[in-house]
Design an enzyme around this catalytic site. Structure first.
Site, PDB file in Angstrom:
ATOM      1  N   ILE A 167       0.859  -1.194   0.000  1.00  0.00           N
ATOM      2  CA  ILE A 167       0.000   0.000   0.000  1.00  0.00           C
ATOM      3  C   ILE A 167       0.893   1.242   0.000  1.00  0.00           C
ATOM      4  O   ILE A 167       1.724   1.418   0.890  1.00  0.00           O
ATOM      5  CB  ILE A 167      -0.894   0.029   1.263  1.00  0.00           C
ATOM      6  CG1 ILE A 167      -1.667  -1.292   1.426  1.00  0.00           C
ATOM      7  CG2 ILE A 167      -1.823   1.235   1.241  1.00  0.00           C
ATOM      8  CD1 ILE A 167      -2.779  -1.517   0.436  1.00  0.00           C
ATOM      9  N   CYS A 214       8.621 -28.907  11.072  1.00  0.00           N
ATOM     10  CA  CYS A 214       9.906 -28.689  11.717  1.00  0.00           C
ATOM     11  C   CYS A 214      10.992 -28.865  10.662  1.00  0.00           C
ATOM     12  O   CYS A 214      10.745 -29.442   9.612  1.00  0.00           O
ATOM     13  CB  CYS A 214      10.131 -29.645  12.872  1.00  0.00           C
ATOM     14  SG  CYS A 214      10.450 -31.316  12.366  1.00  0.00           S
TER      15      CYS A 214
HETATM   16  N1  LIG Z   1      11.607 -15.954   2.136  1.00  0.00           N
HETATM   17  C1  LIG Z   1      10.719 -16.312   3.000  1.00  0.00           C
HETATM   18  O1  LIG Z   1      10.802 -17.355   3.616  1.00  0.00           O
HETATM   19  C2  LIG Z   1       9.584 -15.489   3.262  1.00  0.00           C
HETATM   20  C3  LIG Z   1       8.859 -15.780   4.359  1.00  0.00           C
HETATM   21  C4  LIG Z   1       7.759 -15.039   4.592  1.00  0.00           C
HETATM   22  C5  LIG Z   1       7.418 -14.030   3.743  1.00  0.00           C
HETATM   23  N2  LIG Z   1       8.172 -13.742   2.673  1.00  0.00           N
HETATM   24  C6  LIG Z   1       7.797 -12.665   1.805  1.00  0.00           C
HETATM   25  O2  LIG Z   1       7.201 -11.697   2.644  1.00  0.00           O
HETATM   26  C7  LIG Z   1       6.121 -11.095   1.990  1.00  0.00           C
HETATM   27  C8  LIG Z   1       4.845 -11.216   2.782  1.00  0.00           C
HETATM   28  O3  LIG Z   1       4.243 -12.489   2.671  1.00  0.00           O
HETATM   29  P1  LIG Z   1       2.755 -12.714   3.191  1.00  0.00           P
HETATM   30  O4  LIG Z   1       2.335 -14.063   2.782  1.00  0.00           O
HETATM   31  O5  LIG Z   1       2.671 -12.366   4.626  1.00  0.00           O
HETATM   32  O6  LIG Z   1       1.958 -11.682   2.289  1.00  0.00           O
HETATM   33  P2  LIG Z   1       0.530 -11.016   2.528  1.00  0.00           P
HETATM   34  O7  LIG Z   1       0.184 -10.361   1.256  1.00  0.00           O
HETATM   35  O8  LIG Z   1      -0.421 -11.992   3.109  1.00  0.00           O
HETATM   36  O9  LIG Z   1       0.813  -9.915   3.626  1.00  0.00           O
HETATM   37  C9  LIG Z   1       1.424  -8.690   3.367  1.00  0.00           C
HETATM   38  C10 LIG Z   1       0.924  -7.710   4.412  1.00  0.00           C
HETATM   39  O10 LIG Z   1       1.588  -6.476   4.240  1.00  0.00           O
HETATM   40  C11 LIG Z   1       0.647  -5.434   4.506  1.00  0.00           C
HETATM   41  N3  LIG Z   1       1.130  -4.217   3.897  1.00  0.00           N
HETATM   42  C12 LIG Z   1       1.179  -3.928   2.564  1.00  0.00           C
HETATM   43  N4  LIG Z   1       1.707  -2.709   2.354  1.00  0.00           N
HETATM   44  C13 LIG Z   1       2.019  -2.219   3.591  1.00  0.00           C
HETATM   45  C14 LIG Z   1       2.600  -1.015   4.012  1.00  0.00           C
HETATM   46  N5  LIG Z   1       2.985  -0.078   3.148  1.00  0.00           N
HETATM   47  N6  LIG Z   1       2.773  -0.846   5.338  1.00  0.00           N
HETATM   48  C15 LIG Z   1       2.388  -1.800   6.227  1.00  0.00           C
HETATM   49  N7  LIG Z   1       1.821  -2.946   5.878  1.00  0.00           N
HETATM   50  C16 LIG Z   1       1.641  -3.154   4.558  1.00  0.00           C
HETATM   51  C17 LIG Z   1      -0.631  -5.968   3.924  1.00  0.00           C
HETATM   52  O11 LIG Z   1      -1.770  -5.329   4.458  1.00  0.00           O
HETATM   53  C18 LIG Z   1      -0.554  -7.432   4.273  1.00  0.00           C
HETATM   54  O12 LIG Z   1      -1.179  -7.733   5.475  1.00  0.00           O
HETATM   55  C19 LIG Z   1       6.052 -11.726   0.616  1.00  0.00           C
HETATM   56  O13 LIG Z   1       6.732 -10.921  -0.295  1.00  0.00           O
HETATM   57  C20 LIG Z   1       6.743 -13.039   0.813  1.00  0.00           C
HETATM   58  O14 LIG Z   1       7.256 -13.540  -0.379  1.00  0.00           O
HETATM   59  C21 LIG Z   1       9.248 -14.465   2.427  1.00  0.00           C
END
Ligand SMILES: NC(=O)c1ccc[n+]([C@@H]2O[C@H](COP(=O)([O-])OP(=O)(O)OC[C@H]3O[C@@H](n4cnc5c(N)ncnc54)[C@H](O)[C@@H]3O)[C@@H](O)[C@H]2O)c1
Ligand SMILES: NC(=O)c1ccc[n+]([C@@H]2O[C@H](COP(=O)([O-])OP(=O)(O)OC[C@H]3O[C@@H](n4cnc5c(N)ncnc54)[C@H](O)[C@@H]3O)[C@@H](O)[C@H]2O)c1
Lengths: 555, 555
Positions: free
Chosen positions: B273, B409
């Protein structure tokens, strides 16, 4: 075993004695080696098979280690090859592939030549082209058959299944274009091939790919008319420039039945001679003022394409043969340039819709008789297929084997499995002296995603969708192909294609029956479902007729 | 069966009666449905499981047809899924996977969000993220273990083994990011998680993953300070936009101990956002002018990353949590964006070198007791592993199951096969009431190529080489996994990753013994050979110790 990792001359073992623990492993061994046979490979000492830098193994150390691994590999193990290097061996099971290959695959944002060359230099990558890195290249028989098949399909669509009594006009008799005269006469047609370089024509005449060479348009037309009216095949190499001669042909009101072009228009500086320039004058200008050269070259191509369009209006069947000449003309202001189609959507895709593609097989014995026996078998199995009969007869006359004896022809869904099982039966009975390797090019009906070539202008706009190539590799693995490969960049270069290959060995066993019937069904079946999903009626019909299951269409 | 292709509430069947023709097919059916269970999925009515737009099926018609196909599928057939749509069924054999999946794979030169969205709009594509399109997402617990391990390792490296008395600042409490508050408090730390959507925070509080929700930065800081000073764990969900609040925190001179981010920055259109926009205004702009949305979104990310860099300079330990936000900021002109490391090279790769990764299993019975029994089994099999014991204990206390009961795990090479076979034995003996599904995230030791995340900064520079992910999919298919998937773009977005997934079912059969022992060996084995090939000593040692065969290293 001592490793001797120096360039040297490689030739596959022949005969019925194997050094590996099973025929599938032995087949992989011989086919890897056969790809590097000096009769087959373009630059064997660099491990380059074809296609500029398409290699069979990353380096000589890798080659030697692959050989060692294949000799040692059990019938329930799988060897993993990463861009031409053997990286692992795992226990799988007898119905799994013995070799799994991935070549040149890069994370898409990095899928360009710069990154590739950098990794290649570091020793981390290799370009697999299509059949180079997947050990199923069989020499120049391939381009001839492909061209033959293109003209055969054009004949089926427009002149009752034969080119007899028709005139085809083309230009460019170079490395690949030189297959055109033979491909046309094999289809019983007459053709005039305009070629600016007389040496190229002489060469085609020397190899019997072209019948006569003439210097004057009048004479070419006279000879063509005579042959046409008598229904005799004839190929005429006409010395001249297409950008001059095509407009002249238009002016004279002559309307060939088919018109295409294989000048190297994709490369305006090196591949096309501008009108009014001799070869020498062109060479001089190219050197002195390349910009001006390209300007003139493109202007000539615009005239060339305009003449093709004019002929189309007069009634000729006109198509682009994959050299990008329409794009150049379009950019030069010929707004209708794309009024005539590319050869894939026009002639190849309908074949893809029936699961047809460049199917091929190789005799591990090294004995040409084994291939002639499969030729016979083929004609017996598909007696109604006249084009096939012509091709086999002519191939026997005209095609010299390179490396292990091999044959190529385009077979479709159903036919491939039928033929494969019949070959296996012959191997089992000892009618063929050693196992036969069955494979195909990666340019096949359901195995490639390449928006500038095989998947250009898909009906539903899915040109860039590559899930299909991945599924092809997975389902062939699941079906028990002998080896399966997945490549990036073949044919059109880094970034522009993803494609899969497979090979399955007919060693006469019952197990091979099962594998052959599965793999030779699922593999062309991918072509059916890919084109059915894109909305091609012919593929949908084929699926219905043949019982290929496409859930969302209720088939 | 009538197709009722409307959004509706999906919940996997429980118990020991199956409607499919075998347990493997039934497992795929239940796991697909479980991915869309409202307890599990983020936006089930749009078929979105997690990761912004990561879907389990392309549309409701496809979902219904997949269900129909799976119910009907024989034990020697394979169903093909192309970007969430069932496109074919072929005869394979009992030891082949029952489902083969390829999601979101594009020809590399077209592998960008624009092409994807265009194809998506035409109904030709779907974004599969990682475990969404491969039917093995298990809710927040799936990421909880990884996040827990990551913070534990960060604590080991930077704060004496515990987060006690430290403050962690992050943003994004979505599908995966929602695991952060609990992972931090499980490590005894304090954290502030900035989240623009209060509903997301409420949800985390409801599931006990987050302790409190506040609307004002001042209050968040006050609560954090208080908890920190008392050495008490506390997680605070702060409603707000990270691109606004991080610069504000910098301005106030506050220096958290650890800083990271889990907004869905990998998807600038749907996952982030822009500053100054309410959720409603953002939704409106996204619809009306997607280009402008993306422009603003990227600009905000640049500010966000700049603030992270500023905090790093002040002394915070900053790391990227795999959402590609550094790349976006870099492209927006933040030249230092890559000054802070990704979490993989920093904390995860050493585990990958032993074949460790996010291993997980699910009880098809729906009975939590089945999972508790596997917990016990695990502790019995690996009594020496203290971290495992701590995790299982905490998980039992703190993790509420979502959908079908599941456990995760990190197990390594050798351990996985041992555990899988022991589970199968329990199923066989009836000690567990129904079959157990065993799988993993695509983010695993040998299954992913993602230069900005899992393969960032590889020792030999092979970050962009994706052959390994392809080989992983092929070898798992060859080994008889129950379903195998290959995806593009998961985690880091279009163009930046290729990765493979697998699931194998322990149904108590002897056949399952064979499949489990093969798949759970080759799959982590890929991690060993990939890292051994790249020159990591720990992987080479593991290969030697465990007998993983790496031909070029003479192992
Ligand atoms: N490499 C990894 O193991 C790993 C693990 C977890 C998540 N991720 C990455 O993290 C990201 C998140 O994953 P997710 O499944 O939770 O996604 P998601 O889309 O479910 O959640 C993203 C959250 O960010 C919030 N958000 C968006 N813009 C924002 C802003 N400007 N300020 C504050 N909040 C904001 C949204 O409202 C949402 O709740 C993805 O890009 C994912 O690929 C990577
Ligand atoms: N897509 C496919 O499968 C496919 C198949 C075959 C060929 N092609 C394309 O066809 C083209 C030809 O391939 P090639 O390997 O034969 O190339 P080549 O360079 O070996 O041959 C081109 C020939 O055209 C001649 N030529 C150039 N300008 C001319 C002019 N103005 N008039 C008459 N002759 C002229 C040259 O003298 C040369 O002999 C290439 O662009 C190639 O990509 C594509």
């Amino acid at each position: 075993m001592a490793i001797q990792s120096e360039p040297r001359t490689i030739r596959a073992p022949r005969g019925t004695t194997r050094s590996a623990k099973g025929w599938v492993q032995e087949a992989a061994l011989r086919m890897l080696m056969n790809n590097l046979d000096p009769e087959v490979a373009e630059r064997p000492s660099d491990l380059v098979v074809y296609g500029g830098i398409g290699k069979a193994a990353r380096n000589w150390e890798s080659f030697d280690k692959i050989v060692e691994c294949l000799k040692d590999l059990e019938g329930d193990e799988s060897l993993l090859i990463q861009s031409g290097k053997p990286v692992g061996i795992f226990k799988t099971h007898p119905h799994a592939p013995r070799v799994l290959i991935s070549n040149s695959v890069l994370v898409p944002a990095f899928a360009n030549w710069d990154t590739f060359h950098e990794l290649d230099k570091k020793g981390l990558m290799m370009f697999g082209q299509m059949t180079a890195g997947s050990w199923i290249y069989i020499g120049s028989q391939g381009i001839l058959q492909g061209t033959y098949e293109t003209f055969a399909e054009a004949a089926r669509q427009h002149s009752g299944g034969s080119l007899k009594g028709t005139l085809t006009l083309t230009a460019g008799l170079g490395g690949m274009g030189g297959a055109q005269p033979l491909a046309v006469t094999m289809n019983d047609g007459v053709m005039i091939g305009i070629e600016v370089d007389p040496k190229r024509i002489e060469r085609r005449i020397h190899t019997r790919y072209c019948d006569v060479m003439v210097e004057k348009l009048d004479e070419a037309l006279r000879l063509a008319e005579e042959a046409k009216s008598k229904g005799r095949p004839l190929s005429i190499g006409l010395v001249g420039n297409a950008a001059e001669l095509l407009p002249e042909i238009v002016k004279r009101g002559i309307v060939p039945d088919f018109v295409t072009d294989q000048t190297s228009a994709h490369d305006p500086l090196n591949g096309y001679i501008p009108e009014g320039y001799s070869l020498e004058a062109a060479a001089e200008l190219r050197q002195r003022d390349p910009k001006e050269y390209v300007r003139l070259s493109k202007r000539s191509m615009a005239k060339h394409v305009q003449a093709m369009l004019d002929l189309q209006k007069q009634g000729s069947v006109v198509f682009d043969y994959g050299n990008n000449i329409r794009q150049v003309a379009f950019d030069e202001g010929v707004k209708d340039a794309f009024n005539f189609p590319g050869f894939v959507p026009a002639y190849i895709r309908p074949l893809f819709c029936e699961g047809k593609g460049p199917f091929r097989w190789v005799a591990l014995s090294g004995d040409s008789q084994d291939i002639y026996k499969t030729d016979e078998l083929l004609l017996k199995l598909f007696p109604e297929n006249q084009a096939l009969r012509r091709w086999i007869t002519l191939a026997q006359e005209r095609v010299a084997f390179q490396g292990l004896p091999a044959r190529i022809c385009w077979l479709g869904y159903g036919e491939r499995a039928k033929f494969g099982l019949a070959i296996n039966e012959m191997v089992r009975k000892g009618e063929i002296s050693a196992p036969i390797v069955i494979g195909r090019d990666h340019l096949d009906s359901g195995s490639v995603a390449s928006p500038n070539r095989e998947t250009e202008g898909m009906k539903d706009g899915s040109d860039a969708v590559a899930d299909w190539a991945v599924l092809n590799a997975l389902v062939n693995t699941a079906s028990g192909a002998s080896w399966v490969s997945f490549h990036h960049g073949g044919g059109v270069g880094m970034g522009y294609s993803l494609h899969a290959g497979m090979v399955v060995v007919a060693d006469g066993s019952e197990e091979a029956d099962e594998k052959l019937s599965r793999v030779l069904t699922t593999d062309p079946g991918m072509g059916i479902i890919r084109h059915a999903d894109a909305g091609y009626d012919k593929a949908i019909e084929t699926a219905k007729e043949r019982g290929v299951r496409v859930p969302m269409l209720g088939i």
